[in-house]
Motif scaffolding. Structure first.
Motif, mmCIF file in Angstrom:
data_model
loop_
_atom_site.group_PDB
_atom_site.id
_atom_site.type_symbol
_atom_site.label_atom_id
_atom_site.label_comp_id
_atom_site.label_asym_id
_atom_site.label_seq_id
_atom_site.Cartn_x
_atom_site.Cartn_y
_atom_site.Cartn_z
ATOM 1 N N HIS A 28 0.834 -1.230 -0.085
ATOM 2 C CA HIS A 28 -0.038 0.122 0.110
ATOM 3 C C HIS A 28 0.859 1.278 -0.082
ATOM 4 O O HIS A 28 0.672 2.128 -0.773
ATOM 5 C CB HIS A 28 -0.906 -0.020 1.242
ATOM 6 C CG HIS A 28 -1.681 1.137 1.246
ATOM 7 N ND1 HIS A 28 -1.691 2.286 1.893
ATOM 8 C CD2 HIS A 28 -3.140 1.385 0.961
ATOM 9 C CE1 HIS A 28 -2.379 3.222 1.798
ATOM 10 N NE2 HIS A 28 -3.440 2.607 1.222
ATOM 11 N N PHE A 31 2.438 1.729 -3.513
ATOM 12 C CA PHE A 31 1.298 2.180 -4.462
ATOM 13 C C PHE A 31 1.041 3.780 -4.324
ATOM 14 O O PHE A 31 0.955 4.447 -5.157
ATOM 15 C CB PHE A 31 0.372 1.487 -4.347
ATOM 16 C CG PHE A 31 -0.889 1.572 -5.386
ATOM 17 C CD1 PHE A 31 -0.927 0.632 -6.472
ATOM 18 C CD2 PHE A 31 -1.791 2.427 -5.164
ATOM 19 C CE1 PHE A 31 -1.773 0.749 -7.528
ATOM 20 C CE2 PHE A 31 -2.757 2.745 -6.225
ATOM 21 C CZ PHE A 31 -2.741 1.926 -7.375
ATOM 22 N N ARG A 40 1.637 -7.432 -7.000
ATOM 23 C CA ARG A 40 0.334 -6.303 -7.177
ATOM 24 C C ARG A 40 -0.654 -6.820 -6.232
ATOM 25 O O ARG A 40 -0.810 -8.127 -6.029
ATOM 26 C CB ARG A 40 -0.015 -6.327 -8.576
ATOM 27 C CG ARG A 40 1.019 -5.926 -9.604
ATOM 28 C CD ARG A 40 0.485 -6.004 -11.012
ATOM 29 N NE ARG A 40 -0.498 -5.191 -11.539
ATOM 30 C CZ ARG A 40 -1.208 -5.080 -12.605
ATOM 31 N NH1 ARG A 40 -0.722 -5.813 -13.659
ATOM 32 N NH2 ARG A 40 -2.272 -4.253 -12.730
ATOM 33 N N PRO A 41 -1.494 -5.826 -6.019
ATOM 34 C CA PRO A 41 -2.670 -6.004 -4.950
ATOM 35 C C PRO A 41 -3.677 -6.866 -5.609
ATOM 36 O O PRO A 41 -3.587 -7.025 -7.041
ATOM 37 C CB PRO A 41 -3.399 -4.987 -4.572
ATOM 38 C CG PRO A 41 -2.867 -3.688 -5.533
ATOM 39 C CD PRO A 41 -1.604 -4.403 -6.121
ATOM 40 N N GLN A 43 -6.691 -7.951 -7.876
ATOM 41 C CA GLN A 43 -7.360 -7.310 -9.115
ATOM 42 C C GLN A 43 -8.528 -6.103 -8.628
ATOM 43 O O GLN A 43 -8.663 -4.921 -9.002
ATOM 44 C CB GLN A 43 -7.892 -8.099 -10.235
ATOM 45 C CG GLN A 43 -8.541 -7.310 -11.378
ATOM 46 C CD GLN A 43 -8.668 -8.383 -12.471
ATOM 47 O OE1 GLN A 43 -8.859 -9.695 -12.459
ATOM 48 N NE2 GLN A 43 -9.248 -7.879 -13.639
ATOM 49 N N GLU A 46 -6.943 -3.435 -6.473
ATOM 50 C CA GLU A 46 -6.243 -2.644 -7.252
ATOM 51 C C GLU A 46 -7.074 -1.713 -8.254
ATOM 52 O O GLU A 46 -6.662 -0.328 -8.141
ATOM 53 C CB GLU A 46 -5.302 -3.017 -8.465
ATOM 54 C CG GLU A 46 -4.491 -2.529 -9.335
ATOM 55 C CD GLU A 46 -3.192 -2.895 -10.168
ATOM 56 O OE1 GLU A 46 -2.242 -2.674 -10.478
ATOM 57 O OE2 GLU A 46 -3.671 -4.199 -10.352
ATOM 58 N N TRP A 49 -8.241 1.089 -5.665
ATOM 59 C CA TRP A 49 -7.016 1.821 -5.577
ATOM 60 C C TRP A 49 -7.069 2.817 -6.504
ATOM 61 O O TRP A 49 -6.792 4.127 -6.427
ATOM 62 C CB TRP A 49 -6.074 1.200 -5.139
ATOM 63 C CG TRP A 49 -5.888 0.611 -3.986
ATOM 64 C CD1 TRP A 49 -6.730 0.528 -2.826
ATOM 65 C CD2 TRP A 49 -4.597 -0.115 -3.248
ATOM 66 N NE1 TRP A 49 -6.335 -0.447 -1.781
ATOM 67 C CE2 TRP A 49 -4.966 -0.749 -2.060
ATOM 68 C CE3 TRP A 49 -3.267 -0.521 -3.735
ATOM 69 C CZ2 TRP A 49 -4.102 -1.348 -1.240
ATOM 70 C CZ3 TRP A 49 -2.378 -1.305 -2.848
ATOM 71 C CH2 TRP A 49 -2.987 -1.773 -1.773
ATOM 72 N N ASN A 50 -7.047 2.488 -7.614
ATOM 73 C CA ASN A 50 -7.069 3.230 -9.052
ATOM 74 C C ASN A 50 -8.095 4.302 -8.722
ATOM 75 O O ASN A 50 -8.068 5.662 -9.198
ATOM 76 C CB ASN A 50 -7.063 2.691 -10.256
ATOM 77 C CG ASN A 50 -5.794 1.799 -10.434
ATOM 78 O OD1 ASN A 50 -4.597 2.135 -9.720
ATOM 79 N ND2 ASN A 50 -5.756 0.786 -11.180
ATOM 80 N N GLU A 167 -5.356 -3.229 2.701
ATOM 81 C CA GLU A 167 -6.087 -3.728 1.524
ATOM 82 C C GLU A 167 -6.923 -2.256 1.461
ATOM 83 O O GLU A 167 -7.415 -1.846 0.473
ATOM 84 C CB GLU A 167 -6.811 -4.706 1.508
ATOM 85 C CG GLU A 167 -6.082 -5.985 0.975
ATOM 86 C CD GLU A 167 -6.660 -7.226 0.544
ATOM 87 O OE1 GLU A 167 -6.195 -7.858 -0.400
ATOM 88 O OE2 GLU A 167 -7.604 -7.267 0.836
#
Length: 403
Positions: A28, A31, A40-41, A43, A46, A49-50, A167
């Motif tokens: 985290h 990122f 990578r976290p 899917q 992620e 987060w995006n 997360e």
């Protein structure tokens, strides 16, 4: 009914929840700073987060919007959506969660479809810890308010999810592990509520996700039974009112679920027009006039000459767009149906089955197939194609949708 996706746990059964959280904390931090990471976290994490970065939501302590009046109205609407039996929905959730959470450090939550906390269950210590992060009655726990979290993701994705430790997007939630599952409306398939169980990272386990998923499915079965009972009550009360009507008709509840029909076999559910429109298009019967009758909707066929009908064919995409009585609908056609309509549109005179067969397949040996396919077209789109010899009964230009 809604499509049920497989629940996605954050942990394996033999994972150490605290060690997993420490690994996620490093991921985290990297990122957030835009640094490359060796792994990578998940899917769904992620992607969330995006979205948080695109929203500009900083991972510091969030300030959840608390609106007790709004959540009370949402919970009341949930409890009365299916009649008197459903008023016990919140009580059922409490009976399932409160006994097993009372002496634990876990918090159970019923959230609304807008991700507002509607009711909490658990021991005093666990509830005090939840208070510290704004996990309180009336608080909005959507992604946009408090970042990546299980309640917001379950409502957004429509299936059960677990979010463990870092997360979560916001750092004040990194000490928490949460599992949530949506409850869907059997009448519409929409998410109407979310069940969540949250606790300290050390308590994180995939069994919590299985628990909320199972409980949500049980509540959906309860709602489904309530919905069926409601339809039966409507059927008993309303069918005597329309039993003497001649000709084809369909009777539905206000959501379009069929409770009776005459001289026609309709699907179990019909898409009724939104708003005050008094026309609906039903496959096999064409345009229907809708009338509201004592808590039900009566649909009867309208003669094609009584309404404006327009068609437009898009051969490249295999799409036929209809505008009937102010209702516009798109239909995906098979290649055979596109070819038949194209041949009829190009012909200046009616075509026999053999002539149409030659134009479409280049052979009269396909006459049986041609006759069957035209019959299917005529049943699906009344008023478009005549009986043999075949011709179009309406203009069929090619291009964009009819106006």
């Amino acid at each position: 009914m809604s499509r049920v996706a497989t629940p996605e746990p954050a942990l394996l059964f033999d994972d150490d929840p605290r060690r997993h959280a420490r690994q996620m904390a490093q991921l985290h931090a990297a990122f957030v700073c835009g640094k490359p990471t060796p792994i990578r976290p998940r899917q769904l994490v992620e992607a969330s987060w995006n979205r948080m970065q695109q929203l500009g939501l900083v991972p510091e302590e969030p300030n959840p919007l608390i609106d007790v009046a709004a959540v009370s109205a949402e919970v009341e609407k949930l409890a009365t959506a299916y009649g008197s039996r459903s008023a016990s929905l919140v009580r059922l959730i409490g009976r399932a969660l409160q006994p097993c959470l009372a002496d634990s450090d876990l918090v159970g939550v019923l959230a609304t479809s807008a991700s507002r906390v509607g009711a909490r269950f658990g021991g005093p210590r666990a509830l005090r810890l939840a208070d510290r992060i704004g996990f309180v009655d009336g608080a909005a726990w959507s992604e946009g308010q408090v970042g990546t979290n299980a309640i917001g993701l379950a409502a957004h994705l429509g299936h059960a999810v677990q979010i463990h430790g870092p997360e979560h997007w916001c750092r004040n939630q990194h000490a928490w592990s949460c599992a949530a599952a949506p409850i869907t409306d059997p009448a519409t398939g929409d998410v109407i509520a979310v069940i969540d169980i949250s606790g300290a990272v050390r308590l994180g386990h995939p069994a919590l996700l299985a628990l909320v998923h199972s409980l949500a499915r049980q509540l959906e079965l309860h709602l489904h039974d309530t919905h069926r009972a409601r339809l039966e009550r409507l059927r008993s009360a309303s069918l005597p009112l329309v039993a003497s009507l001649s000709g084809p008709w369909v009777l539905t509840d206000p959501d379009g679920w069929v409770i009776g029909a005459h001289e026609v076999v309709p699907p179990a559910h019909i898409s009724l027009p939104a708003g005050p429109a008094d026309r609906a298009v039903l496959t096999g019967l064409g345009v229907m006039r809708t009338s509201h009758l004592d808590g039900t909707v009566l649909l009867v066929p309208v003669a094609m000459g009584e309404v404006d009908v327009a068609y437009r064919l898009d051969p490249a995409r295999g799409i036929l767009t209809t505008a009937i009585g102010g209702v516009t609908t798109t239909h995906e056609l098979s290649a055979r149906h596109v070819a038949i309509l194209g041949a009829l549109a190009e012909s200046e005179s009616p075509l026999s089955v053999n002539e149409l067969s030659r134009r479409v397949w280049g052979s009269e040996y396909s006459a049986v197939t041609t006759r069957a396919e035209v019959s299917r077209l005529r049943k699906k789109f009344p008023g478009l194609v005549s009986s043999a010899p075949y011709r179009l009964l309406a203009d069929l230009p090619a291009g964009s949708a009819p106006t």
